[in-house]
Design a protein around this motif. Sequence first.
Motif, PDB file in Angstrom:
ATOM      1  N   VAL A  79       0.836  -1.197   0.000  1.00  0.00           N
ATOM      2  CA  VAL A  79       0.000   0.000   0.000  1.00  0.00           C
ATOM      3  C   VAL A  79       0.870   1.246   0.000  1.00  0.00           C
ATOM      4  O   VAL A  79       0.613   2.214  -0.728  1.00  0.00           O
ATOM      5  CB  VAL A  79      -0.957  -0.005   1.199  1.00  0.00           C
ATOM      6  CG1 VAL A  79      -1.696   1.325   1.297  1.00  0.00           C
ATOM      7  CG2 VAL A  79      -1.960  -1.153   1.087  1.00  0.00           C
ATOM      8  N   GLY A  80       1.917   1.232   0.814  1.00  0.00           N
ATOM      9  CA  GLY A  80       2.815   2.377   0.865  1.00  0.00           C
ATOM     10  C   GLY A  80       3.463   2.659  -0.470  1.00  0.00           C
ATOM     11  O   GLY A  80       3.543   3.818  -0.913  1.00  0.00           O
TER      12      GLY A  80
ATOM     13  N   LEU B 263       0.523  10.011   5.727  1.00  0.00           N
ATOM     14  CA  LEU B 263      -0.184   8.737   5.562  1.00  0.00           C
ATOM     15  C   LEU B 263       0.533   7.687   6.383  1.00  0.00           C
ATOM     16  O   LEU B 263       1.758   7.548   6.288  1.00  0.00           O
ATOM     17  CB  LEU B 263      -0.197   8.308   4.086  1.00  0.00           C
ATOM     18  CG  LEU B 263      -0.640   6.865   3.804  1.00  0.00           C
ATOM     19  CD1 LEU B 263      -2.088   6.645   4.188  1.00  0.00           C
ATOM     20  CD2 LEU B 263      -0.403   6.498   2.336  1.00  0.00           C
ATOM     21  N   ASN B 264      -0.228   6.944   7.181  1.00  0.00           N
ATOM     22  CA  ASN B 264       0.343   5.819   7.904  1.00  0.00           C
ATOM     23  C   ASN B 264      -0.144   4.521   7.270  1.00  0.00           C
ATOM     24  O   ASN B 264      -1.300   4.136   7.436  1.00  0.00           O
ATOM     25  CB  ASN B 264      -0.042   5.851   9.382  1.00  0.00           C
ATOM     26  CG  ASN B 264       0.548   4.659  10.138  1.00  0.00           C
ATOM     27  OD1 ASN B 264       1.564   4.094   9.719  1.00  0.00           O
ATOM     28  ND2 ASN B 264      -0.084   4.279  11.239  1.00  0.00           N
ATOM     29  N   ALA B 265       0.741   3.868   6.524  1.00  0.00           N
ATOM     30  CA  ALA B 265       0.435   2.591   5.894  1.00  0.00           C
ATOM     31  C   ALA B 265       1.277   1.479   6.510  1.00  0.00           C
ATOM     32  O   ALA B 265       1.448   0.418   5.912  1.00  0.00           O
ATOM     33  CB  ALA B 265       0.694   2.666   4.391  1.00  0.00           C
TER      34      ALA B 265
ATOM     35  N   ARG C  66      -3.334  17.207   8.358  1.00  0.00           N
ATOM     36  CA  ARG C  66      -4.069  16.139   7.673  1.00  0.00           C
ATOM     37  C   ARG C  66      -3.340  14.807   7.826  1.00  0.00           C
ATOM     38  O   ARG C  66      -2.165  14.676   7.480  1.00  0.00           O
ATOM     39  CB  ARG C  66      -4.228  16.471   6.191  1.00  0.00           C
ATOM     40  CG  ARG C  66      -5.062  15.469   5.377  1.00  0.00           C
ATOM     41  CD  ARG C  66      -6.491  15.391   5.843  1.00  0.00           C
ATOM     42  NE  ARG C  66      -7.353  14.682   4.879  1.00  0.00           N
ATOM     43  CZ  ARG C  66      -8.583  14.251   5.154  1.00  0.00           C
ATOM     44  NH1 ARG C  66      -9.097  14.444   6.361  1.00  0.00           N
ATOM     45  NH2 ARG C  66      -9.305  13.640   4.227  1.00  0.00           N
ATOM     46  N   LEU C  67      -4.046  13.799   8.364  1.00  0.00           N
ATOM     47  CA  LEU C  67      -3.508  12.453   8.552  1.00  0.00           C
ATOM     48  C   LEU C  67      -4.479  11.441   7.995  1.00  0.00           C
ATOM     49  O   LEU C  67      -5.665  11.436   8.338  1.00  0.00           O
ATOM     50  CB  LEU C  67      -3.279  12.161  10.040  1.00  0.00           C
ATOM     51  CG  LEU C  67      -3.036  10.686  10.408  1.00  0.00           C
ATOM     52  CD1 LEU C  67      -1.726  10.181   9.806  1.00  0.00           C
ATOM     53  CD2 LEU C  67      -3.063  10.487  11.920  1.00  0.00           C
ATOM     54  N   LEU C  68      -3.986  10.553   7.138  1.00  0.00           N
ATOM     55  CA  LEU C  68      -4.738   9.380   6.711  1.00  0.00           C
ATOM     56  C   LEU C  68      -4.041   8.144   7.249  1.00  0.00           C
ATOM     57  O   LEU C  68      -2.798   8.071   7.241  1.00  0.00           O
ATOM     58  CB  LEU C  68      -4.820   9.296   5.183  1.00  0.00           C
ATOM     59  CG  LEU C  68      -5.997  10.038   4.537  1.00  0.00           C
ATOM     60  CD1 LEU C  68      -5.845  11.540   4.713  1.00  0.00           C
ATOM     61  CD2 LEU C  68      -6.112   9.687   3.061  1.00  0.00           C
ATOM     62  N   THR C  69      -4.810   7.200   7.751  1.00  0.00           N
ATOM     63  CA  THR C  69      -4.243   5.952   8.230  1.00  0.00           C
ATOM     64  C   THR C  69      -5.073   4.799   7.680  1.00  0.00           C
ATOM     65  O   THR C  69      -6.273   4.943   7.442  1.00  0.00           O
ATOM     66  CB  THR C  69      -4.204   5.915   9.777  1.00  0.00           C
ATOM     67  OG1 THR C  69      -3.484   4.761  10.227  1.00  0.00           O
ATOM     68  CG2 THR C  69      -5.599   5.909  10.374  1.00  0.00           C
ATOM     69  N   MET C  70      -4.439   3.671   7.446  1.00  0.00           N
ATOM     70  CA  MET C  70      -5.121   2.542   6.837  1.00  0.00           C
ATOM     71  C   MET C  70      -5.796   1.685   7.903  1.00  0.00           C
ATOM     72  O   MET C  70      -5.189   1.344   8.926  1.00  0.00           O
ATOM     73  CB  MET C  70      -4.125   1.694   6.046  1.00  0.00           C
ATOM     74  CG  MET C  70      -3.381   2.448   4.952  1.00  0.00           C
ATOM     75  SD  MET C  70      -4.447   3.365   3.809  1.00  0.00           S
ATOM     76  CE  MET C  70      -5.499   2.037   3.209  1.00  0.00           C
ATOM     77  N   GLY C  71      -7.052   1.317   7.640  1.00  0.00           N
ATOM     78  CA  GLY C  71      -7.776   0.431   8.541  1.00  0.00           C
ATOM     79  C   GLY C  71      -7.922  -0.952   7.946  1.00  0.00           C
ATOM     80  O   GLY C  71      -7.218  -1.327   7.002  1.00  0.00           O
TER      81      GLY C  71
END
Length: 220
Positions: free
Chosen positions: A14-15, A71-73, A103-108
């Motif tokens: 994903v990263g 982004l945290n992948a 702004r932070l996106l993290t994968m669930g």
Amino acid sequence: MSNDIIIFGAGGRVGRAAVAEAVTRGHRVTAVVRDPAKYQDLGGDRVAVVQGDVTDPRSVAALAAGHGAALNASVRLDIGSEEYFTAAASALIAGLAEAGVRRLLTMGIATTLETAPGVRIMDGPEFPEAWRAFAQGHVAEYELLSTAGPDLDWLMVVPPLDLNADAESTGSYRTAVGTVLDGPGRISHADLAIAVLDEIETPRHSRVQLAVTTAAARKS
């Protein structure tokens, strides 16, 4: 807002897809991994591969300064899921605040999505206990992120159960907030990266789980 994006866990599938999509769109990327020597193929004119620790707020703050979004992948399978994802969430909340990144996106993970009001995939009686324990890490991460103040504009992006490296990229996707989507329960890494970069460039959702899946096939 800075055009730079920092991606933790940039060496995973994903990263890597997110790095590639970000570069295609003209962003500069800081690709954070545990051992840069193993991921030099990620580097390029617009990508800096650096060592960092997403569970350390000082590392997050130092690396994230000057970036427009994060982004945290990342994922760790050698330590407990809840321990890892809560440590990462806590470090990101503190570190990004210090760095001035909003702004932070993290994968669930799809097993935390609801199939009916108040009923998640992971709540089923036949759901494997080992999977439930891993899913609980993302539940705890979500709960911790929910305590963050209004200065952190976070979003948990949740792919379907079939996050398929071999799936064909369609260039499109569908979304729903917090619930499983009807139709094809799969998505390619490339299409998932498109959804992530769309939300970074033009934020439409905040402080929720955003389910993402491939667009439904057109009827002939």
